[in-house]
Design an enzyme around this catalytic site. Sequence first.
Site, PDB file in Angstrom:
ATOM      1  N   SER A  50       0.614  -0.888  -0.001  1.00 20.57           N
ATOM      2  CA  SER A  50      -0.131  -0.072  -0.220  1.00 20.57           C
ATOM      3  C   SER A  50       0.725   1.385  -0.249  1.00 20.57           C
ATOM      4  CB  SER A  50      -0.971   0.361   1.144  1.00 20.57           C
ATOM      5  OG  SER A  50      -0.406  -0.071   2.822  1.00 20.57           O
ATOM      6  N   LYS A 117       4.772 -11.429   2.976  1.00 22.13           N
ATOM      7  CA  LYS A 117       3.191 -11.502   2.883  1.00 22.13           C
ATOM      8  C   LYS A 117       3.025 -11.369   2.133  1.00 22.13           C
ATOM      9  CE  LYS A 117      -0.137  -8.189   3.414  1.00 22.13           C
ATOM     10  NZ  LYS A 117      -0.581  -8.669   2.200  1.00 22.13           N
ATOM     11  N   GLU A 190      -9.413  -9.381   3.638  1.00 27.28           N
ATOM     12  CA  GLU A 190      -9.707  -8.221   2.965  1.00 27.28           C
ATOM     13  C   GLU A 190     -10.880  -8.168   2.602  1.00 27.28           C
ATOM     14  OE1 GLU A 190      -6.931  -6.052   1.721  1.00 27.28           O
ATOM     15  OE2 GLU A 190      -7.966  -4.304   0.779  1.00 27.28           O
TER      16      GLU A 190
HETATM   17  O1  KIV Z   1      -0.671  -3.501   1.766  1.00 21.75           O
HETATM   18  C1  KIV Z   1      -1.098  -3.739   2.665  1.00 21.75           C
HETATM   19  O2  KIV Z   1      -1.519  -1.887   3.971  1.00 21.75           O
HETATM   20  C2  KIV Z   1      -2.470  -4.578   2.806  1.00 21.75           C
HETATM   21  C3  KIV Z   1      -3.453  -4.137   4.084  1.00 21.75           C
HETATM   22  C4  KIV Z   1      -4.114  -3.413   3.717  1.00 21.75           C
HETATM   23  C5  KIV Z   1      -3.393  -5.776   4.459  1.00 21.75           C
HETATM   24  O3  KIV Z   1      -2.573  -5.459   2.178  1.00 21.75           O
END
Ligand code: KIV
Length: 272
Positions: A50, A117, A190
Amino acid sequence: MSNPRVKFIVPHLLERKNSSEALTMVTAYDSTFASIVDEAGVDLILVGDSVATVMQGQKTTLGVSMEHMEYHVQMVASVKPKALIVGDMPFGSYQASAIDAVKNAVRLIKAGAEIVKLEGGVHVQEQIEAIVRADIPVMGHIGLTPQSYHRMGGNKVQGRSDGEQSGGRDRILSDARAIEEAGVCAFVIEAVPASLATEITAATRVPTIGIGAGVNCDGQVLVLHDLLGLSERTFTFAKAYSNLRQLSLNAVSEYVSDVQQRRFPDSTNSFQ
Ligand code: KIV
């Protein structure tokens, strides 16, 4: 300021499954905000892709590179947080092959991430298994996966209709099972109906961390800029606990006016 908390490590994730104390995760992309969120006591800091939308001014997360993510992970890791550092794998860094996935997960760990992640379910099972075999802990991410922006036709709530098609409720249940079998330590859910997130959370042995997924997940995550009220937009799934955008605007406007009117610097800000 030194932080007396115990370091949050990967095995703590499982201990918090079904705990009365929900897991807390927020994003951070630099050392200043990483130190603030760490001092506030979050369990996990997500160096999320993000970064594209909140820091780089992009419309989607698709343009983020491995180099960008390494740079931001390094900045967050420099404050040696007690929170666990989650490094997000950017679009293109794992989709093509398990080999890519392992090589790029290694890069994020070398930059200072403690768990990586990645987004997706059934289709990324092989990649998750390969990263786990390389002894790197993995956090999954299902439901609305922003890297699937074009397939989804935008960032839209998923799992509202039944079925095994991408975005269908049954498919999201299959995605959860697939990534759990592949060995994730936890996963983000999400933007799905709260009832679906509740069902997934009850069915899985690993903790779920929700964003726009209701209160019954084992934890919650927010993008820091939304939490602080720094973002220009507001979102149903988020809550602004401050209004830093307006406060920052006020502060900088006051500075501009002080300089223009020769009120700053005054004698206390000057050397004699
Ligand atoms: O990149 C990010 O901030 C995310 C969150 C929205 C979980 O993947």
